[in-house]
Scaffold this motif. Structure first.
Motif, PDB file in Angstrom:
ATOM      1  N   GLY A  43      -3.661  -3.953   6.997  1.00  0.00           N
ATOM      2  CA  GLY A  43      -2.649  -2.935   7.237  1.00  0.00           C
ATOM      3  C   GLY A  43      -2.694  -2.463   8.683  1.00  0.00           C
ATOM      4  N   PHE A  44      -1.704  -1.655   9.046  1.00  0.00           N
ATOM      5  CA  PHE A  44      -1.642  -1.085  10.399  1.00  0.00           C
ATOM      6  C   PHE A  44      -2.945  -0.372  10.741  1.00  0.00           C
ATOM      7  N   CYS A  45      -3.549   0.285   9.739  1.00  0.00           N
ATOM      8  CA  CYS A  45      -4.780   1.059   9.956  1.00  0.00           C
ATOM      9  C   CYS A  45      -5.997   0.171  10.181  1.00  0.00           C
TER      10      CYS A  45
ATOM     11  N   ARG B  42       3.839   4.450   5.878  1.00  0.00           N
ATOM     12  CA  ARG B  42       4.094   3.143   6.479  1.00  0.00           C
ATOM     13  C   ARG B  42       4.324   2.079   5.404  1.00  0.00           C
ATOM     14  N   ARG B  43       3.687   2.254   4.245  1.00  0.00           N
ATOM     15  CA  ARG B  43       3.846   1.373   3.073  1.00  0.00           C
ATOM     16  C   ARG B  43       3.772  -0.105   3.473  1.00  0.00           C
ATOM     17  N   CYS B  44       2.666  -0.475   4.067  1.00  0.00           N
ATOM     18  CA  CYS B  44       2.492  -1.857   4.543  1.00  0.00           C
ATOM     19  C   CYS B  44       2.624  -2.845   3.389  1.00  0.00           C
TER      20      CYS B  44
ATOM     21  N   MET C 171      -4.059   5.827  10.224  1.00  0.00           N
ATOM     22  CA  MET C 171      -2.694   5.395   9.901  1.00  0.00           C
ATOM     23  C   MET C 171      -1.749   5.667  11.062  1.00  0.00           C
TER      24      MET C 171
ATOM     25  N   ARG D 161      -7.604  -1.506   5.558  1.00  0.00           N
ATOM     26  CA  ARG D 161      -7.179  -1.918   4.221  1.00  0.00           C
ATOM     27  C   ARG D 161      -6.592  -3.312   4.372  1.00  0.00           C
TER      28      ARG D 161
ATOM     29  N   CYS E 237       0.852  -1.193   0.000  1.00  0.00           N
ATOM     30  CA  CYS E 237       0.000   0.000   0.000  1.00  0.00           C
ATOM     31  C   CYS E 237       0.888   1.243   0.000  1.00  0.00           C
TER      32      CYS E 237
ATOM     33  N   LEU F  40      -0.490   4.397   0.283  1.00  0.00           N
ATOM     34  CA  LEU F  40      -1.294   5.537   0.729  1.00  0.00           C
ATOM     35  C   LEU F  40      -0.583   6.351   1.805  1.00  0.00           C
ATOM     36  N   CYS F  41       0.024   5.688   2.771  1.00  0.00           N
ATOM     37  CA  CYS F  41       0.721   6.452   3.810  1.00  0.00           C
ATOM     38  C   CYS F  41       2.159   5.971   3.902  1.00  0.00           C
TER      39      CYS F  41
ATOM     40  N   VAL G 161      -7.057   7.627   5.632  1.00  0.00           N
ATOM     41  CA  VAL G 161      -7.406   6.225   5.352  1.00  0.00           C
ATOM     42  C   VAL G 161      -8.794   6.085   4.711  1.00  0.00           C
TER      43      VAL G 161
HETATM   44  S1  SF4 Z   1      -1.344   1.886   7.481  1.00  0.00           S
HETATM   45 FE1  SF4 Z   1      -3.065   1.581   6.082  1.00  0.00          FE
HETATM   46  S2  SF4 Z   1      -2.917   3.351   4.703  1.00  0.00           S
HETATM   47 FE2  SF4 Z   1      -0.913   3.176   5.693  1.00  0.00          FE
HETATM   48  S3  SF4 Z   1       0.306   1.912   4.298  1.00  0.00           S
HETATM   49 FE3  SF4 Z   1      -0.621   0.541   5.834  1.00  0.00          FE
HETATM   50  S4  SF4 Z   1      -2.489  -0.189   4.827  1.00  0.00           S
HETATM   51 FE4  SF4 Z   1      -1.836   1.644   3.710  1.00  0.00          FE
END
Ligand code: SF4
Length: 468
Positions: free
Chosen positions: A53-55, A43-45, A104, A58, A38, A40-41, A155
């Motif tokens: 993801g951490f959030c 963190r690039r999970c 996030m 997702r 990902c 989007l943020c 997010v």
């Molecule tokens: S925390 Fe969520 S938005 Fe951020 S990279 Fe991970 S999955 Fe994507």
């Protein structure tokens, strides 16, 4: 009032718990062996099949990244633009605030933890909307600005983009309030549709970010710089002074220095008072004397417009004054503003100098409805430092209804709140004067109504906080 959350370790993922359908996500790549990354943020999970993801909103769903919160929102709520720490655009403008679920980041002091931390989200606190329903609601209530706020809109990227594009086609503005730990591609997409950015810089200390927010400082600084390159976008910046963590002159000076060096002396800077919340409750609220000292220091360093947020006293720390003659252009108390010294062209009405505040339509109607309608009256008395609350309304009938709100219960007349058949509606009511005892609501038969305390601006009181 400090509100805390008990740890919840073994709850089911949010999509299974609340029955949230997957929606195709943007900004990801497949990295082979079934994993996705990902973007989007920062963190690039990197997620294997079935991983979240951490959030927590997702996930990798059969080799593609999906978002689980498309259209999942807290109750749409009418507030005013000052709620979002925006002081230099359309003072007093009504906004339609939307918040979603997940984040996030994981700030230990989050005031919106009941929605930002997916593990705590409950069905009773979420609603389901389409982009069309959001825009229709804003138009039906005469509101000109959508505000993407509360937990954090980062997010919610796909729903924000779809709805904001539609809103623009209908002449609405979009306001984005965020802690802005976000990737560069996402920012460029946002800058196509967002008109107003109210961004939160938590600290200039990388250790503060990693320990207290579980995010990183540098990507946030990069992201704010990137927005500043879009000079046609309105930008204001906030810094929460958390008791015992960054509430001192040294940390305040670092923030002011960075704003001056990287954004310019004309970007409004808000130092915001903290209240104990979530996992950070062993301390008190930020000292108002410390806030005033940090603001004075920033002004001496060269910041032109520096304000204090969540401070119950009105004064120069909440007002905007003319840089030429010193006349008060915009006067603020809590979340209520008036423009005694600002003319319709945005100039000082005393000396004619162009003001930093851009006036515009506020969405307030001519007002003045009869104070009392057949039905019942509910009052809400202000207590302690509270200066605002949410009024939650639900029209249980199949025909239109009108409630009447008197923000000051002593007033002879109030504002009409139209409710469509079956409509749920929330709106903020703010204390208008220091001596106002409370607000009153006249509610017709067939309408449910409830007042809920708002702890500070941009706080969304959830059912689980108010009725734990
Ligand atoms: S925390 Fe969520 S938005 Fe951020 S990279 Fe991970 S999955 Fe994507």
């Amino acid at each position: 009032m400090a509100i805390t959350a008990a740890p919840r370790a073994d709850v089911e993922p949010i999509d299974r718990r609340l029955g949230l359908p997957p929606h195709p996500a943007r900004l990801w790549t497949s990295t082979g062996d079934g994993r996705v990354r990902c973007h989007l943020c920062p963190r690039r999970c990197s997620l294997a099949e079935g991983e979240y993801g951490f959030c927590k909103v997702r996930k990798n769903d059969a080799g593609r990244l999906v978002t689980l919160n498309y259209g999942i929102s807290v109750q749409l709520t009418e507030e005013v633009i000052e709620t979002e720490a925006v002081y230099h655009l359309r003072p007093g403008a009504r906004i339609l605030s939307l918040g979603n679920v997940g984040c996030m980041m994981a700030c230990t002091f989050c005031q919106n933890w009941a929605t930002s931390q997916a593990v705590h989200v409950r069905e009773e606190d979420v609603r389901r909307y389409t982009p069309e329903q959001v825009v229709e609601t804003a138009l039906a209530h005469g509101i000109g600005i959508l505000s993407w706020t509360y937990n954090d809109p980062v997010v919610w990227h796909e729903f924000v983009l779809d709805t904001a594009r539609l809103a623009k086609r209908h002449g609405l503005l979009n306001l984005y309030k965020s802690a802005f730990s976000i990737g560069a591609e996402a920012i460029e997409e946002l800058c196509e549709v967002i008109d107003i950015f109210s961004l939160s810089l938590k600290s200039m200390d990388p250790v503060f970010y990693s320990r207290m927010t579980r995010a990183r400082l540098e990507p946030v600084l990069d992201a704010i710089r990137q927005v500043r390159t879009h000079r046609d976008r309105h930008l204001e910046l906030s810094n929460l002074l958390v008791t015992g963590a960054n509430d001192n002159l040294t940390e305040g000076a670092k923030v002011a220095r960075w704003v001056l060096d990287e954004l310019g002396d004309d970007v409004p800077l808000h130092f915001v008072r903290f209240h104990p919340a979530y996992q950070y409750t062993a301390v008190g609220r930020t000292s108002i004397d410390v806030l005033k000292a940090v603001r004075e220091q920033a002004l001496r360093m060269g910041v032109k417009h520096c304000y204090l947020g969540n401070v119950p006293e009105a004064g120069p720390w909440t007002d905007t004054s003319c840089g030429g003659c010193g006349a008060v252009l915009v006067r603020r108390f809590g979340l209520v503003s008036s423009t005694p010294g600002l003319n319709a062209s945005g100039c000082c009405s005393s000396c004619g100098r162009l003001s930093p505040v851009v006036p515009g339509p506020t969405g307030h109607g001519p007002a003045a409805a009869p104070a009392v309608l057949p039905g019942r009256e509910i009052t809400h008395l202000w207590h302690g430092e509270s200066t605002s609350g949410h009024v939650s309304l639900q029209n249980l009938t199949g025909s239109p209804r009108v409630a009447i709100l008197r923000p000051d219960l002593r007033a002879p007349a109030g504002r009409a709140i139209p409710l469509r058949p079956g409509e749920q509606w929330r709106l903020m009511v703010s204390r208008e004067h220091p001596d106002s005892p409370g607000a009153a609501l006249s509610v017709p038969d067939g309408v449910q109504a409830e007042f809920w305390d708002v702890l500070d601006r941009a706080h969304f009181p959830t059912a689980q906080e108010m009725r734990p």
